[in-house]
Design a protein around this motif. Structure first.
Motif, PDB file in Angstrom:
ATOM      1  N   ARG A 148       0.855  -1.177   0.000  1.00 54.30           N
ATOM      2  CA  ARG A 148       0.000   0.000   0.000  1.00 54.30           C
ATOM      3  C   ARG A 148       0.893   1.229   0.000  1.00 54.30           C
ATOM      4  NH1 ARG A 148      -3.488  -0.684   5.108  1.00 54.30           N
ATOM      5  NH2 ARG A 148      -4.517   1.175   4.364  1.00 54.30           N
ATOM      6  N   TRP A 154      -4.732   5.718   2.590  1.00 60.04           N
ATOM      7  CA  TRP A 154      -3.721   4.880   1.959  1.00 60.04           C
ATOM      8  C   TRP A 154      -4.275   4.373   0.630  1.00 60.04           C
ATOM      9  CZ3 TRP A 154       1.141   3.361   3.784  1.00 60.04           C
ATOM     10  CH2 TRP A 154       1.475   3.832   5.047  1.00 60.04           C
ATOM     11  N   GLY A 211      -4.399   1.405  -2.180  1.00 63.83           N
ATOM     12  CA  GLY A 211      -4.204  -0.033  -2.233  1.00 63.83           C
ATOM     13  C   GLY A 211      -3.317  -0.488  -3.369  1.00 63.83           C
TER      14      GLY A 211
END
Length: 188
Positions: free
Chosen positions: A142, A151, A153
């Motif tokens: 991530r 964040w 992915g």
């Protein structure tokens, strides 16, 4: 320049040749424990792209220097820090040679400001793109781009976020002040 002026030194060249190196970084959440924060703060520098005005640095910083780049605050941010031993940072530094510094007063106190030039902002975005690619090649699962609210992915999502950033969205730090007072009489 401010320290020189406050010390009573008067010279027309003070501050005229000043610039700062601007930097930012991308954080990658690695599959395995990194523990880069243990021991002495370290960094590895690559000058391979210095001709393009970019210097890359893999850095290991303590929690206090990482938290400002992370989204959220309080409990939400604390929960993210549980993964801190798996976080790796890749930074980029540019010489902001097209972004002029201005030394002026604000309510009687000196203040250094700069307006980020379009070319310098583009180099920062290019550098952040390379940071994501470096972290991806190193095994990051991530990615956290400074200024992002979450964040990412995938590297693809992080790269799209970087390209969509406006200048005001870039989270930058100014480091390594350079050229506060020219040597000799040449004003350039």
């Amino acid at each position: 320049p401010l320290l020189l002026r406050k010390s009573g030194i008067r010279h027309p060249g003070i501050g005229r040749a000043s610039f700062f190196q601007l930097n930012t970084n991308v954080i990658g959440l690695m599959r395995e424990t990194v523990n880069g924060h243990l021991g002495i703060e370290q960094g590895i520098v690559s000058r391979q792209f210095e001709r393009d005005g970019l210097v890359y640095e893999a850095v290991s910083t303590p929690v206090a220097l990482t938290v400002p780049y992370m989204p959220g605050f309080g409990v939400a941010q604390f929960e993210q820090l549980r993964a801190f031993p798996r976080m790796a940072q890749q930074g980029v530094i540019i010489d902001a040679d097209k972004t002029p510094l201005t030394v002026r007063g604000l309510l009687g106190a000196p203040l250094i400001t700069f307006d980020l030039h379009d070319d310098d902002a583009a180099r920062i975005r290019d550098g952040m793109t390379t940071c994501v690619r470096i972290l991806e090649a190193a095994g990051a699962e991530r990615f956290l781009v400074p200024g992002a609210e979450q964040w990412h992915g995938t590297a693809k999502d992080a790269l799209a976020d970087i390209q969509a950033m406006h200048q005001a969205d870039l989270h930058l730090a100014s480091v390594h002040p350079i050229g506060t007072w020219p040597m000799g009489n040449d004003p350039t």
